[in-house]
Design a protein around this motif. Sequence first.
Motif, PDB file in Angstrom:
ATOM      1  N   GLN A  39      31.658  44.628  40.534  1.00 55.77           N
ATOM      2  CA  GLN A  39      32.464  43.757  39.660  1.00 55.77           C
ATOM      3  C   GLN A  39      33.872  43.413  40.092  1.00 55.77           C
ATOM      4  O   GLN A  39      34.488  44.218  40.760  1.00 55.77           O
ATOM      5  CB  GLN A  39      32.495  44.634  38.276  1.00 55.77           C
ATOM      6  N   TRP A  54      31.879  36.839  42.427  1.00 54.47           N
ATOM      7  CA  TRP A  54      33.235  36.079  41.614  1.00 54.47           C
ATOM      8  C   TRP A  54      33.695  36.799  40.424  1.00 54.47           C
ATOM      9  O   TRP A  54      32.676  37.349  39.735  1.00 54.47           O
ATOM     10  CB  TRP A  54      32.963  34.513  41.254  1.00 54.47           C
ATOM     11  N   GLY A  55      34.799  36.577  40.110  1.00 55.48           N
ATOM     12  CA  GLY A  55      35.098  37.009  38.677  1.00 55.48           C
ATOM     13  C   GLY A  55      34.995  36.110  37.570  1.00 55.48           C
ATOM     14  O   GLY A  55      34.544  34.950  37.904  1.00 55.48           O
ATOM     15  N   GLN A  56      35.324  36.414  36.418  1.00 55.31           N
ATOM     16  CA  GLN A  56      35.040  35.603  35.252  1.00 55.31           C
ATOM     17  C   GLN A  56      36.328  34.446  35.177  1.00 55.31           C
ATOM     18  O   GLN A  56      36.262  33.797  34.381  1.00 55.31           O
ATOM     19  CB  GLN A  56      34.932  36.419  33.970  1.00 55.31           C
ATOM     20  N   VAL A  87      37.328  41.685  38.249  1.00 57.73           N
ATOM     21  CA  VAL A  87      37.948  41.359  36.907  1.00 57.73           C
ATOM     22  C   VAL A  87      39.577  41.006  36.930  1.00 57.73           C
ATOM     23  O   VAL A  87      40.171  41.622  37.529  1.00 57.73           O
ATOM     24  CB  VAL A  87      38.055  42.685  35.844  1.00 57.73           C
ATOM     25  N   THR A  99      40.942  33.872  34.713  1.00 58.79           N
ATOM     26  CA  THR A  99      41.971  34.331  33.962  1.00 58.79           C
ATOM     27  C   THR A  99      42.630  32.821  33.622  1.00 58.79           C
ATOM     28  O   THR A  99      42.955  32.371  34.605  1.00 58.79           O
ATOM     29  CB  THR A  99      42.689  35.344  34.288  1.00 58.79           C
ATOM     30  N   TYR A 135      40.229  32.281  39.487  1.00 59.60           N
ATOM     31  CA  TYR A 135      39.265  33.271  39.986  1.00 59.60           C
ATOM     32  C   TYR A 135      39.447  33.941  41.206  1.00 59.60           C
ATOM     33  O   TYR A 135      40.054  33.101  42.231  1.00 59.60           O
ATOM     34  CB  TYR A 135      37.988  32.304  40.055  1.00 59.60           C
TER      35      TYR A 135
END
Length: 126
Positions: free
Chosen positions: A3, A116-118, A5, A120, A95
Amino acid sequence: QLQLVESGGGLVQPGGSLRLACTTSGLTLDDYTIGWFRQAPGKGREGVSCISSEDGTTYYRDSVKGRFTISRDNAKNTVYLQMNSLKPEDTAVYYCAIVRDYYCSRFMSQSKYESWGQGTQVTVSS
């Protein structure tokens, strides 16, 4: 489970600063090269910066050189993007992405990265 984040985004005035963090889990960060990307409204995703796993060498797109600094803390499994002297054109979703690779070659190519992250949101506005 791997993960990523991102955190630290927000609203800032032009000339201000933000520090983004990409916290990872499910992996040993030492083995990965990490990139930061951004996507502004109505535009494609573009590479911003990269830090290699091999020796921590850093790379930046021209428009952020001298203003952004990427760093990594492998013990905390976290990568940071310090953003100073922010401009309205820096407004985007940011990202982080990782790849099991020693180097930042082709760091602005999305296809280089495995996960990849989601994202911000960073908004630079007065």
